[in-house]
Structure formats: C-alpha cells, structure tokens
Design a protein around this motif. Structure first.
Motif, mmCIF file in Angstrom:
data_model
loop_
_atom_site.group_PDB
_atom_site.id
_atom_site.type_symbol
_atom_site.label_atom_id
_atom_site.label_comp_id
_atom_site.label_asym_id
_atom_site.label_seq_id
_atom_site.Cartn_x
_atom_site.Cartn_y
_atom_site.Cartn_z
ATOM 1 N N PRO A 2 0.818 -1.221 0.000
ATOM 2 C CA PRO A 2 0.000 0.000 0.000
ATOM 3 C C PRO A 2 0.852 1.272 0.000
ATOM 4 C CG PRO A 2 0.085 -0.898 2.214
ATOM 5 C CD PRO A 2 0.851 -1.850 1.333
ATOM 6 N N LEU A 3 1.573 1.465 -1.111
ATOM 7 C CA LEU A 3 2.409 2.656 -1.262
ATOM 8 C C LEU A 3 2.318 3.166 -2.683
ATOM 9 C CD1 LEU A 3 4.998 1.378 -2.894
ATOM 10 C CD2 LEU A 3 5.822 0.853 -0.621
ATOM 11 N N TRP A 4 2.741 4.427 -2.891
ATOM 12 C CA TRP A 4 2.730 5.034 -4.219
ATOM 13 C C TRP A 4 3.845 6.078 -4.277
ATOM 14 C CZ3 TRP A 4 -0.996 5.452 -0.516
ATOM 15 C CH2 TRP A 4 -1.219 6.714 0.039
ATOM 16 N N ASP A 5 4.082 6.603 -5.463
ATOM 17 C CA ASP A 5 5.162 7.573 -5.703
ATOM 18 C C ASP A 5 6.497 7.051 -5.170
ATOM 19 O OD1 ASP A 5 3.341 9.280 -6.882
ATOM 20 O OD2 ASP A 5 2.989 10.420 -5.052
ATOM 21 N N TYR A 6 6.748 5.778 -5.380
ATOM 22 C CA TYR A 6 7.958 5.114 -4.894
ATOM 23 C C TYR A 6 9.087 5.305 -5.897
ATOM 24 C CZ TYR A 6 10.891 1.115 -3.416
ATOM 25 O OH TYR A 6 11.920 0.317 -2.993
ATOM 26 N N VAL A 7 10.208 5.823 -5.438
ATOM 27 C CA VAL A 7 11.425 5.933 -6.254
ATOM 28 C C VAL A 7 12.584 5.428 -5.409
ATOM 29 C CG1 VAL A 7 12.998 7.478 -7.471
ATOM 30 C CG2 VAL A 7 10.539 7.877 -7.588
ATOM 31 N N ALA A 8 13.390 4.558 -6.005
ATOM 32 C CA ALA A 8 14.535 3.986 -5.300
ATOM 33 C C ALA A 8 15.806 4.163 -6.110
ATOM 34 C CB ALA A 8 14.298 2.504 -5.019
ATOM 35 N N TRP A 9 16.925 4.251 -5.386
ATOM 36 C CA TRP A 9 18.265 4.308 -5.968
ATOM 37 C C TRP A 9 19.073 3.179 -5.362
ATOM 38 C CZ3 TRP A 9 20.290 7.379 -9.722
ATOM 39 C CH2 TRP A 9 19.542 8.487 -10.106
ATOM 40 N N LEU A 10 19.862 2.530 -6.177
ATOM 41 C CA LEU A 10 20.802 1.506 -5.732
ATOM 42 C C LEU A 10 22.150 1.882 -6.318
ATOM 43 C CD1 LEU A 10 21.544 -1.265 -4.514
ATOM 44 C CD2 LEU A 10 20.614 -2.320 -6.579
ATOM 45 N N TYR A 11 23.161 1.976 -5.448
ATOM 46 C CA TYR A 11 24.473 2.347 -5.970
ATOM 47 C C TYR A 11 25.593 1.655 -5.217
ATOM 48 C CZ TYR A 11 24.495 5.842 -2.171
ATOM 49 O OH TYR A 11 24.429 6.476 -0.952
ATOM 50 N N LEU A 12 26.744 1.580 -5.894
ATOM 51 C CA LEU A 12 27.939 0.938 -5.362
ATOM 52 C C LEU A 12 29.113 1.894 -5.430
ATOM 53 C CD1 LEU A 12 27.732 -2.442 -7.327
ATOM 54 C CD2 LEU A 12 26.847 -1.984 -5.028
#
Length: 145
Positions: free
Chosen positions: A86-96
């Motif tokens: 139950p979420l929205w406007d989800y933005v994720a970053w994955l970095y190394l």
C-alpha cells in the motif's frame, strides 16, 4: 514522505557486483525474494524506460520501471508502477562505491514513497529489511562473505 536507507559492505570489487545487479531483469538471480522476472515489450533489460514485471516468492506481482542506469557511477534508479504494497510515488536508488582498502564495495539502497500515515513504519521495515537488506545479504553470500 517515508524514506528508507540501507547500506552494506560486500566482499567483492564494485565492478564485479555491478555486473550482477545492473541487469534490471536479473533480480531472481541474486535476490531471494524474487521467483521470476521478465522485461515487458521485448526491450533490453538495461534500457532506461524498460519495465520489469516480476513475481515475488510469496506469489505477489510487482511492475517497476527503470528511470536511470549509470555504469560509470555504478548506480540505477527505478519506480514502482504496480505493487501489492500500500504505497505510491515510490522511487529507489541503488548504488555501489569501491572500497579501495581490501577490494570490497560499499552498497547503498534508498527509497522514498508515499503511503497512509498508519502504514509508514511497517512499510519502512518491509522495504528496508525484507527487500534491501535481504538483497545485500544474498549478495554477500554470493561473493563469499
């Protein structure tokens, strides 16, 4: 807007880890919570804008869109289009980032999203521990940590 930040040290060179995670369709190969994945519309899995449609180990389905992929900086961003959460406007970053002392890498996974106020704590825990940390733990195991 809730935020999640999880970081870890993976016992491998950043380029070796990036070779595994840069493929937007490769989640089932390294994340224990993902049963299968496909890229919609016959697009390349490293094509910005492509959509991955994957099934969770518990049977749920999620659709995500690749927003950015930067091989030089070893980072990617994506958004959730559809999810049982139950979420929205989800933005994720994955970095190394390389750790030059010891041939390891620093990995960070962050996300911001909107949700109902009463859902925030549970979703932060689910995303942070159930998704991000579980993925990092699997990568550490894969690379011998």
């Amino acid at each position: 807007m809730p935020e999640v930040f999880v970081s870890s040290v993976i016992p491998a060179q950043a380029d070796a880890v990036w070779a595994v995670i840069r493929d937007f369709n490769a989640l089932p190969e390294w994340h224990p919570g993902i049963a299968q994945s496909r890229i919609e519309g016959d697009r390349a899995s490293d094509s910005v804008g492509c959509i991955r449609n994957f099934q969770l180990a518990d049977g749920g389905t999620i659709r995500e869109q690749l927003l950015a992929l930067d091989d030089r900086e070893r980072r990617c961003a994506y958004t959730i289009l559809e999810s049982p959460l139950p979420l929205w406007d989800y933005v994720a970053w994955l970095y190394l980032l390389p750790i030059t002392d010891g041939g390891q890498c620093y990995a960070a996974w962050t996300a911001r999203f909107a949700c109902s106020p009463g859902e925030a704590d549970g979703l932060v825990d689910t995303v942070g521990n159930g998704v991000f940390q579980a993925g990092f733990d699997a990568l550490k195991q894969r690379f011998g940590g």
